[in-house]
Structure formats: structure tokens, C-alpha cells
Write an enzyme that holds these catalytic residues in place. Structure first.
Site, PDB file in Angstrom:
ATOM      1  N   THR A  48     -16.889  39.879  57.374  1.00 42.32           N
ATOM      2  CA  THR A  48     -17.474  38.684  57.426  1.00 42.32           C
ATOM      3  C   THR A  48     -17.749  37.917  55.988  1.00 42.32           C
ATOM      4  OG1 THR A  48     -18.955  39.534  59.320  1.00 42.32           O
ATOM      5  CG2 THR A  48     -19.432  37.400  58.337  1.00 42.32           C
ATOM      6  N   TYR A 136     -17.507  52.519  58.108  1.00 39.88           N
ATOM      7  CA  TYR A 136     -17.246  51.234  58.765  1.00 39.88           C
ATOM      8  C   TYR A 136     -16.244  51.548  60.079  1.00 39.88           C
ATOM      9  CZ  TYR A 136     -16.492  46.200  59.348  1.00 39.88           C
ATOM     10  OH  TYR A 136     -16.480  44.988  59.865  1.00 39.88           O
ATOM     11  N   LYS A 163     -21.602  52.018  60.768  1.00 38.27           N
ATOM     12  CA  LYS A 163     -21.712  50.597  61.123  1.00 38.27           C
ATOM     13  C   LYS A 163     -20.382  50.677  62.261  1.00 38.27           C
ATOM     14  CE  LYS A 163     -20.330  46.004  60.955  1.00 38.27           C
ATOM     15  NZ  LYS A 163     -19.591  44.765  60.051  1.00 38.27           N
ATOM     16  N   VAL A 205     -25.798  45.872  61.695  1.00 42.04           N
ATOM     17  CA  VAL A 205     -25.473  45.061  60.715  1.00 42.04           C
ATOM     18  C   VAL A 205     -24.659  43.886  61.362  1.00 42.04           C
ATOM     19  CG1 VAL A 205     -23.698  45.411  58.834  1.00 42.04           C
ATOM     20  CG2 VAL A 205     -24.978  47.258  59.558  1.00 42.04           C
TER      21      VAL A 205
END
Length: 296
Positions: A48, A136, A163, A205
Site C-alpha cells: 500500500t 508478509y 501478515k 494489517v
């Protein structure tokens, strides 16, 4: 150091109007707004945050600015993944020196690594930075799909958090229920947020929290803190259409458009990407207004 929990914002990276620099004023204003809304942490430098369009120096600058502007009010988890082990180690070590609480590591995302190579990479990062790692898990970008037990095995090289942006709810459930003694799994797939919280994960998240922070925090408080699923469903009914919209378009572009709609300038996205078209912006604006989120 307290364990991470709650709504961790997958933070955008605001630029100046010609997109040549990170805009410090816009970043500070957004961070202050998010913390005032009650978010529990910041995760800059992820997808993001358009990390792939930032220079190495800018990634370090972003880390330093976020830690400075958070000012100890919430933890900062720094996105430090790279296609190069040397760069990932350097970014992680710098994050530790800057005062980050943890680093988030995405696997190298052009040529997929295997589990052995990933484990070696994470071990080097942990040994150099001494920070806990948030893995991640985003197979759609990294090309690497690991089983829940393989993900949990990364705990032996410093991975404390996950995440999960796989969208695989059964695998995520196994991590939350069966492997939580090894790794703490956070939801990272927008449309599974309510499910993840209800299943017992400690938070998410969440990119949408850049522009619906109050709604995100209220959802977490209702479901995770108070165990009020009825109230959670009411809130999720407002948030879900927004989440579905974000996942239907370029995610960073949609989130930055959302931030613009609540009155925070972002500078737009670096090319080849751009903010959403006027038609899509109007569609997102209507979803926000239906959710009771004030827009400009």
C-alpha cells in the site's frame, strides 16, 4: 516490548505534487489523524505504501519519518523486503537503529525463492537487526505458497508475526487456532477482516484503515475486545462493501483515492500508476457516505 495487536495501518506514502519526494507534512498529518482515531500501529513501506517505486534512500527516510512522527505513541513495523538479501538486511538493520518495533518482510518477488532460501534470508535479517519479523505472506505477488506448518516453522529464525494476504481462510484458520504458539497471525486480506477477528486473530494489517480508521478501530473493539458479534456485524456491513471495492481495483490507487476523499492530500501515485478515474472515485465516495464516513 509489548506484543503487537489491533489495527495496524498498512500506511500509504504521501508524495509532493510532482511526486519527486515524500511529502513530510502530508505524512505527519495523516499519522496524527490515524493515531487520534485510535489505531494501534503503523506499517509503512509495504504494498500500500508503494515500496517498489521508492528509492533505497527514500525507504530509509520513510522509516525515520514514521518513527519520528509516531513519537512512541504506537509501534512502527517497517516494510523492509527486497529482491536482494543485502538490501533487506540493510533496511532491517536501519529500521532497528531508527527505533522500529519490528520489520515486515515480503519474500523476493520476481524470482520466487524456496523455503530453504527464505529461511536463510530471514535468519540473516534477524541476526543483523535483532528485531522480530512479521512475515508478509502474499503468494499472488511473491510466487511462493507455503503451508501453515511451513509458515510456522519460520519462528525458528525470528519470525514472530504473520501478515496473511493469501486470501486462504482455511489455512489462516489453522495458523490462528493450531499454530498460534509458534506465530501470531494478523489478517491482511481486506474482505476477510471480520472473519479473522471473529476467528481469534489479534488484529489486522489493513490498508483501508488509512481512510476509515474510526470504523476499523470500532470493529476491532466490538469483536476482539468486547466479543460483541452483533455489533461487529453491523459495523462490518458498512465496511465490507468498501473492502470489496478496494480488492476489485489497484489496491494502492484505491486506498489513496479514499484518503483524498476524506480530505487528506496524497500527491497521487508514482507512474505507471495513478489515482482512480472520476467514475470510480464517485463510486467509492458513495460507499463511504453509505458507511457514514464524511467525505469532501
Amino acid at each position: 516490548m509489548a506484543d503487537l495487536r489491533g489495527i495496524l495501518v498498512a500506511l500509504i506514502t504521501p508524495f509532493n505534487d510532482d511526486k519527486t519526494q515524500i511529502d513530510e507534512g502530508r505524512l505527519k498529518a495523516l499519522i496524527d489523524k490515524l493515531i487520534k482515531a485510535g489505531v494501534h500501529g503503523l506499517v509503512p513501506g509495504g504494498s500500500t505504501g508503494e515500496f517498489a517505486t521508492l528509492t533505497f534512500a527514500e525507504r530509509k527516510q520513510l522509516t525515520e519519518l514514521c518513527v519520528k512522527f509516531a513519537d512512541g505513541r504506537v509501534p512502527v513495523v517497517v516494510g523492509a523486503g527486497s529482491t536482494s538479501t543485502a538490501d533487506a538486511v540493510a533496511l532491517s538493520t536501519h529500521a532497528a537503529q531508527a527505533g522500529a518495533a519490528a520489520v515486515m518482510i515480503v519474500p523476493p518477488f520476481y524470482d520466487a525463492v524456496n523455503l530453504e532460501q527464505l529461511t536463510e534470508l530471514l535468519a540473516e535479517i534477524h541476526q543483523s537487526s535483532k528485531l522480530p519479523i512479521m512475515y508478509y505472506n502474499i503468494p499472488s505477488a511473491s510466487g511462493l505458497t507455503l503451508s501453515p506448518s511451513e509458515i510456522a516453522s519460520l519462528s525458528k529464525v525470528g519470525v514472530k508475526y504473520l501478515k496473511d494476504t493469501s486470501g486462504n481462510a482455511p489455512a489462516f484458520t489453522e495458523l490462528v487456532f493450531g499454530l498460534s504458539d509458534q506465530i501470531t497471525a494478523f489478517n491482511g486480506w481486506d474482505t476477510l477482516t471480520f472473519y479473522g477477528l471473529a476467528a481469534g486473530c489479534p488484529g489486522g494489517v489493513w490498508g483501508a484503515a488509512n481512510f476509515i480508521p474510526e470504523l476499523a478501530v470500532e470493529l476491532y473493539e466490538a469483536v476482539t475486545v468486547n466479543g460483541d458479534l452483533d455489533r461487529g456485524r453491523e459495523l462490518w456491513k458498512k465496511a465490507y462493501p468498501i473492502c470489496k471495492f478496494l480488492e476489485s481495483h489497484n489496491y494502492a490507487a484505491a486506498v489513496k483515492t479514499g484518503v483524498e476523499l476524506i480530505g487528506q492530500s496524497t500527491g497521487g501515485l508514482r507512474k505507471p500508476f495513478s489515482l482512480l478515474s472520476p467514475e470510480l472515485k464517485s463510486e467509492l465516495k458513495a460507499l463511504l457516505e453509505n458507511a457514514g464516513v464524511p467525505t469532501v
